[in-house]
Scaffold this active site. Structure first.
Site, PDB file in Angstrom:
ATOM      1  N   LEU A  75      43.878  51.818  36.070  1.00 48.25           N
ATOM      2  CA  LEU A  75      42.979  51.722  34.862  1.00 48.25           C
ATOM      3  C   LEU A  75      42.142  50.620  35.184  1.00 48.25           C
ATOM      4  O   LEU A  75      41.441  50.304  34.262  1.00 48.25           O
ATOM      5  CB  LEU A  75      43.718  51.723  33.794  1.00 48.25           C
ATOM      6  N   MET A 111      43.682  40.696  37.385  1.00 47.20           N
ATOM      7  CA  MET A 111      44.545  41.824  38.035  1.00 47.20           C
ATOM      8  C   MET A 111      44.069  41.554  39.406  1.00 47.20           C
ATOM      9  O   MET A 111      45.038  41.827  40.260  1.00 47.20           O
ATOM     10  CB  MET A 111      44.269  43.346  37.510  1.00 47.20           C
ATOM     11  N   ASP A 126      56.620  40.623  55.504  1.00 48.81           N
ATOM     12  CA  ASP A 126      56.792  41.705  56.536  1.00 48.81           C
ATOM     13  C   ASP A 126      56.850  40.827  57.681  1.00 48.81           C
ATOM     14  O   ASP A 126      57.412  41.153  58.790  1.00 48.81           O
ATOM     15  CB  ASP A 126      55.564  42.473  56.395  1.00 48.81           C
TER      16      ASP A 126
END
Length: 345
Positions: A75, A111, A126
């Site tokens: 969204l 965000m 990682d």
């Protein structure tokens, strides 16, 4: 009771209509931490991991993640990002991550900043998992945001997440610090700020900021940065560096006579009072070996209870600055904090 903006009256998910909102400059800053081992932190700082270029890879991943936020979070609106910066710092067993996202538009960039931190942190995981598969990504949170109807917002201190590294996790001060200079309640925090347009846009590598961060860490400071800003944005960089009222801010670069060198002016604008002897001592030490060091216009002083010192952007200038500052820092910071011994004359 407040309503969730992404849910309509029937309880269905929706994308908020922002067409009626005005375009304003929006800035958001987010942070997080990768908790790992002291061995991994040392390897990353030395760029000696089995997967090389750890921080560079994580930085690029974070920026890419911010740009793809609307594809990852259903969204979120698509935003034209004008800037994304991802910076790293270190404690004894933590790699800290801070991301700043900027745009001009009708909706915020929170965000994007949070996604940058998350993706950078996952990339770090990682990269280090071969050495520490138990590393954990913690405390991803929004620190500040600017712009829009609500203006400035800053995370309240009481909302700080739990079970994440704090200043108490930083290395203890070195043993040669006199007990009268530091009390148990003192928090030795420092920020390294780099003024370099080339480093900010990625056309040159910054070599001075990491040296300063490593030196300060060895003196027992919890270090934030290096924060890298273009010369034209060094005033924004100083505001960023001073945001959490650190004990010490050391800048490098932007102190010369070039038209783009603006660090001294930006620093003077935030100082409450100058400490001219520090800047003069650094210039004198440099000039004794390299006459052109006299062209540095760096200043030093106090901004609230923070000490701010400008150093030149050259490795030699930074080395001179460290040599001058190291015997002064403990007593200087104790005085600024209201302590220190005034009888040593």
């Amino acid at each position: 009771m407040s309503e969730l903006s992404h849910v309509d009256r029937e309880g269905r998910a929706r994308m908020v209509d922002v067409s009626a909102k005005s375009d304003t400059t929006r800035i958001a800053v987010a942070a997080g931490e990768l908790r790992t081992t002291a061995e991994v932190v040392a390897l990353v700082r030395a760029d000696d991991m089995p997967k090389a270029d750890v921080l560079s890879t994580a930085r690029i991943a974070g920026i890419t993640g911010a740009k793809k936020t609307s594809e990852l979070i259903p969204l979120c609106h698509q935003l034209a990002l004008s800037s994304v910066k991802v910076e790293f710092g270190f404690t004894e067993d933590t790699i800290t991550i801070e991301a700043t996202a900027k745009t001009k538009g009708p909706t915020g960039v929170e965000m994007e900043a949070l996604t940058a931190v998350a993706v950078a942190g996952l990339t770090l995981h990682d990269m280090v998992k071969a050495v520490d598969p138990a590393a954990t990504l913690n405390g991803i949170r929004l620190l500040t945001k600017e712009g829009g109807k609500h203006g400035h917002w800053e995370r309240p201190a009481e909302q700080a997440p739990v079970d994440i590294p704090t200043l108490a996790d930083a290395p203890e001060p070195t043993e040669d610090i006199a007990p009268e200079e530091l009390s148990d309640s003192d928090q030795r925090t420092a920020v390294v700020l780099v003024a370099s347009t080339g480093a900010a846009i990625g056309t040159r590598a910054d070599t001075t900021g990491p040296v300063l961060a490593q030196w300060l860490g060895g003196l027992g400071f919890s270090v934030r940065g290096p924060l890298i800003y273009a010369d034209a944005e060094i005033d924004i960089g100083l505001a960023d560096a001073l945001r959490f009222e650190p004990s010490l801010v050391i800048s490098t670069g932007g102190t010369g006579a070039s038209p783009t060198d603006a660090t001294p002016e930006a620093t003077l604008a935030v100082l409450d009072r100058e400490l001219p002897g520090i800047a003069e001592a650094i210039r004198q030490r440099g000039t004794a070996k390299f006459p052109l060091a006299a062209l540095s216009r760096g200043v030093a002083g106090q901004a609230g209870r923070s000490v701010v010192v400008n150093l030149p952007g050259s490795p030699g200038g930074v080395k001179d600055g460290m040599a001058v500052l190291e015997p002064l820092l403990d007593h200087l910071l104790a005085q600024v904090a209201g302590g220190g011994n005034h009888d040593n004359k």
